[in-house]
Scaffold this active site. Structure first.
Site, PDB file in Angstrom:
ATOM      1  N   LYS A 195       0.861  -1.188   0.000  1.00  0.00           N
ATOM      2  CA  LYS A 195       0.000   0.000   0.000  1.00  0.00           C
ATOM      3  C   LYS A 195       0.891   1.229   0.000  1.00  0.00           C
ATOM      4  O   LYS A 195       2.039   1.169   0.440  1.00  0.00           O
ATOM      5  CB  LYS A 195      -0.878  -0.006   1.258  1.00  0.00           C
ATOM      6  N   ASP A 247      -7.031   4.426  -4.495  1.00  0.00           N
ATOM      7  CA  ASP A 247      -7.674   4.299  -3.183  1.00  0.00           C
ATOM      8  C   ASP A 247      -8.289   5.668  -2.924  1.00  0.00           C
ATOM      9  O   ASP A 247      -8.541   6.426  -3.883  1.00  0.00           O
ATOM     10  CB  ASP A 247      -6.641   3.905  -2.094  1.00  0.00           C
ATOM     11  N   ASN A 290     -15.862   6.244  -4.749  1.00  0.00           N
ATOM     12  CA  ASN A 290     -15.939   5.138  -5.702  1.00  0.00           C
ATOM     13  C   ASN A 290     -16.695   3.934  -5.137  1.00  0.00           C
ATOM     14  O   ASN A 290     -17.613   3.400  -5.771  1.00  0.00           O
ATOM     15  CB  ASN A 290     -14.511   4.742  -6.113  1.00  0.00           C
TER      16      ASN A 290
HETATM   17  P1  NDP Z   1     -12.999   7.952  -2.466  1.00  0.00           P
HETATM   18  O1  NDP Z   1     -11.920   8.928  -2.285  1.00  0.00           O
HETATM   19  O2  NDP Z   1     -13.549   7.727  -3.838  1.00  0.00           O
HETATM   20  O3  NDP Z   1     -14.223   8.281  -1.502  1.00  0.00           O
HETATM   21  C1  NDP Z   1     -14.129   8.371  -0.114  1.00  0.00           C
HETATM   22  C2  NDP Z   1     -15.454   8.876   0.367  1.00  0.00           C
HETATM   23  O4  NDP Z   1     -15.560   8.779   1.784  1.00  0.00           O
HETATM   24  C3  NDP Z   1     -15.698  10.330   0.036  1.00  0.00           C
HETATM   25  O5  NDP Z   1     -17.055  10.490  -0.254  1.00  0.00           O
HETATM   26  C4  NDP Z   1     -15.310  11.030   1.344  1.00  0.00           C
HETATM   27  O6  NDP Z   1     -15.891  12.299   1.510  1.00  0.00           O
HETATM   28  C5  NDP Z   1     -15.916  10.058   2.317  1.00  0.00           C
HETATM   29  N1  NDP Z   1     -15.411  10.192   3.667  1.00  0.00           N
HETATM   30  C6  NDP Z   1     -14.139  10.288   4.105  1.00  0.00           C
HETATM   31  N2  NDP Z   1     -14.111  10.337   5.442  1.00  0.00           N
HETATM   32  C7  NDP Z   1     -15.393  10.244   5.839  1.00  0.00           C
HETATM   33  C8  NDP Z   1     -16.037  10.199   7.086  1.00  0.00           C
HETATM   34  N3  NDP Z   1     -15.335  10.265   8.226  1.00  0.00           N
HETATM   35  N4  NDP Z   1     -17.397  10.054   7.117  1.00  0.00           N
HETATM   36  C9  NDP Z   1     -18.103   9.997   5.979  1.00  0.00           C
HETATM   37  N5  NDP Z   1     -17.550  10.051   4.772  1.00  0.00           N
HETATM   38  C10 NDP Z   1     -16.224  10.168   4.715  1.00  0.00           C
HETATM   39  O7  NDP Z   1     -12.446   6.562  -1.875  1.00  0.00           O
HETATM   40  P2  NDP Z   1     -12.902   5.085  -2.189  1.00  0.00           P
HETATM   41  O8  NDP Z   1     -14.366   5.013  -2.367  1.00  0.00           O
HETATM   42  O9  NDP Z   1     -12.011   4.549  -3.237  1.00  0.00           O
HETATM   43  O10 NDP Z   1     -12.483   4.350  -0.843  1.00  0.00           O
HETATM   44  C11 NDP Z   1     -13.342   4.291   0.302  1.00  0.00           C
HETATM   45  C12 NDP Z   1     -12.859   3.193   1.229  1.00  0.00           C
HETATM   46  O11 NDP Z   1     -12.869   1.933   0.526  1.00  0.00           O
HETATM   47  C13 NDP Z   1     -11.432   3.347   1.750  1.00  0.00           C
HETATM   48  O12 NDP Z   1     -11.366   2.771   3.044  1.00  0.00           O
HETATM   49  C14 NDP Z   1     -10.623   2.491   0.791  1.00  0.00           C
HETATM   50  O13 NDP Z   1      -9.408   2.055   1.360  1.00  0.00           O
HETATM   51  C15 NDP Z   1     -11.585   1.340   0.582  1.00  0.00           C
HETATM   52  N6  NDP Z   1     -11.366   0.565  -0.628  1.00  0.00           N
HETATM   53  C16 NDP Z   1     -11.388   1.126  -1.876  1.00  0.00           C
HETATM   54  C17 NDP Z   1     -11.212   0.351  -2.989  1.00  0.00           C
HETATM   55  C18 NDP Z   1     -11.345   0.906  -4.358  1.00  0.00           C
HETATM   56  O14 NDP Z   1     -11.349   0.105  -5.308  1.00  0.00           O
HETATM   57  N7  NDP Z   1     -11.498   2.202  -4.563  1.00  0.00           N
HETATM   58  C19 NDP Z   1     -10.893  -1.083  -2.882  1.00  0.00           C
HETATM   59  C20 NDP Z   1     -10.962  -1.599  -1.537  1.00  0.00           C
HETATM   60  C21 NDP Z   1     -11.155  -0.791  -0.466  1.00  0.00           C
HETATM   61  P3  NDP Z   1     -15.039  13.660   1.293  1.00  0.00           P
HETATM   62  O15 NDP Z   1     -15.131  13.911  -0.174  1.00  0.00           O
HETATM   63  O16 NDP Z   1     -15.753  14.624   2.125  1.00  0.00           O
HETATM   64  O17 NDP Z   1     -13.625  13.390   1.767  1.00  0.00           O
END
Ligand code: NDP
Length: 449
Positions: free
Chosen positions: A129, A169, A243
């Site tokens: 990572k 990520d 995502n």
């Molecule tokens: P993104 O950057 O696309 O989205 C993250 C989202 O979470 C944003 O909407 C962000 O809002 C929100 N967020 C962050 N902190 C908080 C909080 N405390 N409460 C509510 N919302 C919050 O990331 P991903 O969707 O790619 O990743 C999300 C999670 O999934 C992570 O833990 C990542 O490690 C995991 N993951 C992702 C994978 C992937 O393929 N993308 C694969 C496996 C795991 P804001 O815009 O306000 O920051």
């Protein structure tokens, strides 16, 4: 839960003293050690070969300076990380995170989890990572590009198609992967599939964008069926709107659920008619705006400031898809009081240890991140295969393979839980099933590697 096995206890105590400041990493190791305890009791060969001491230390951790120039001509400096945790079963594989909260503890916890997640997919991928404390929010496209190019100038020295294959990520989507890949290719003067999550016109895989959210729902559906339930007719709450959350919303809706709440780090929205996937996609992927703007499209929806309150919205299934430790004991109590029937983790370690325990004690089917969000990296593995073969599979072909992988993961983790005497405990099942393959490969490969 207290560790009873002396070997595990000693390892945990030494590790938590050595890395006392790495809270997230220690938390991830703790959950893992508790889960594999019955297996370690039964298999003294793991202790004899020092598997636990070795598996909790990264094979390599690279820390580097990332300097870049902002739009005002000012020099900015961020910290870059790549933790190459374990390559026993394949090249290091794992995403890059760009977020101000990134530090060595966060990258180590993510890299550690990645080892077992990748193992569960059944594909030959080790765990790693990386990322930086760079905050992409509010930056221009040019600033993002300059940062990514500077970041890759160092990272390129340490990665490669058979060494380490990073992906996206938090904060790293198609735009960032494009800039990173462009710089990697410029520096190496060769076209290899060294990054995944690429655009479709330059080696990306169809269905990779959707894969984590879809895979989460495929696995959750298996868990629901095994417990006499189905997405059909369920109320779902999904935190985040990135995502993972966006495509979990789409798939859960397709499977017959109604997603009533989603969030970002500022607050959450509630739409009793079911949150419209197209609106979320427009707000987040096109406009890069806050979730609050959902109300401009759907005025009947409600917005509440502050993200943690989302767990007070009554639902049948909760899917935390935002970030680590976002669902704590207060959130768990609220969900349980409102009759939640299942929990499936889309984000990495979104549920605290205490909250996880509360769900397990209440007998709530709980799908842990390692297994439930493995669809993203599994499809990255499929992207690597397509790149190596110089082929592109259709959306349906990839989606079908993804579905098969998630069904298989569910079966493996529930069988593993049963085998160690913890039927239905998928946290234990995921750690045990993921661990065995990696540990056995480490045993076979000897110690000094
Ligand atoms: P993104 O950057 O696309 O989205 C993250 C989202 O979470 C944003 O909407 C962000 O809002 C929100 N967020 C962050 N902190 C908080 C909080 N405390 N409460 C509510 N919302 C919050 O990331 P991903 O969707 O790619 O990743 C999300 C999670 O999934 C992570 O833990 C990542 O490690 C995991 N993951 C992702 C994978 C992937 O393929 N993308 C694969 C496996 C795991 P804001 O815009 O306000 O920051």
């Amino acid at each position: 839960m207290a560790l009873k096995n002396e070997y595990l206890k000693k390892n945990y105590e030494e590790l938590s003293a050595r890395y006392a400041e790495q809270k997230e990493f220690i938390q991830a190791v703790r959950e893992f050690l508790e889960s594999v305890e019955p297996l370690i009791d039964e298999h003294p060969e793991y202790e004899k070969a020092g598997i636990i001491e070795r598996i909790v230390e990264p094979e390599r951790a690279i820390l580097f300076r990332v300097s870049w120039v902002d739009d005002n001509g000012k020099v900015q400096v961020n910290r870059g990380y790549r933790v190459q945790f374990n390559s026993a079963i394949g090249p290091y594989k794992g995403g890059l995170r760009l977020h101000p909260t990134v530090n060595l503890s966060v990258i180590k916890f993510l890299g550690f989890e990645q080892i077992f997640k990748n193992s569960l997919t059944g594909l030959p991928m080790g765990g790693g990572k990386g990322g930086s404390d760079f905050d992409p929010k509010g930056k221009s496209d040019n600033e993002i590009m300059r940062f990514c190019q500077s970041f890759m100038t160092e990272l390129a020295k340490h990665i490669g198609p058979d060494t380490d294959v990073p992906a996206g990520d938090i904060g790293v989507g198609a735009r960032e992967i494009g800039f990173l890949f462009g710089q990697y290719k410029r520096l190496q003067n060769e076209w290899t599939g060294t990054l995944t999550g690429k655009g479709l016109s330059y080696g990306g895989s169809l269905a990779r964008t959707q894969a984590t959210g879809y895979g989460l729902c495929y696995l959750a559906n298996e868990m629901l069926h095994a417990n006499g339930m189905d997405f059909k007719g369920m109320r779902a709450v999904i935190s985040g709107s990135g995502n993972v959350a966006t495509y979990a919303n789409q798939k859960a809706t397709q499977l017959g659920a109604k997603v009533v709440a989603m969030s970002d780090s500022n607050g959450y929205i509630v739409d009793e008619n079911g949150i419209d996937f197209n609106v979320i996609k427009e707000i987040k992927e096109v406009k890069r705006a806050r979730i609050k703007t959902y109300l401009d499209y759907v005025p009947s929806a409600k917005y509440v400031e502050g993200c943690s309150g989302i767990w007070t919205v009554p639902c049948d299934i909760a899917m935390p898809c935002a970030t680590q430790n976002e669902l704590d004991i207060e959130g768990a109590k609220a969900l349980l009081a409102n009759g939640v029937k299942a929990v499936a983790e889309g984000a990495n370690m979104p549920t605290t240890l205490e909250a996880t325990q509360a769900f397990l004690e209440a007998g709530i089917p709980f799908a842990p991140a390692k297994a439930a969000n493995a669809g993203g990296v599994a499809t990255s593995g499929l992207e690597m295969s397509q790149n190596s073969m110089r082929l592109s599979w259709s959306f349906d072909e990839v989606d079908e393979k993804l579905h098969g992988i998630m069904v298989n993961i569910y079966k493996n983790i529930s069988d593993a839980a049963e085998k160690v005497g913890k039927p239905g405990n998928l946290v234990v099942g995921a750690n045990v099933a993921g661990f065995i393959k990696v540990a056995d490969a480490m045993l076979a490969q000897g110690i000094a590697y």
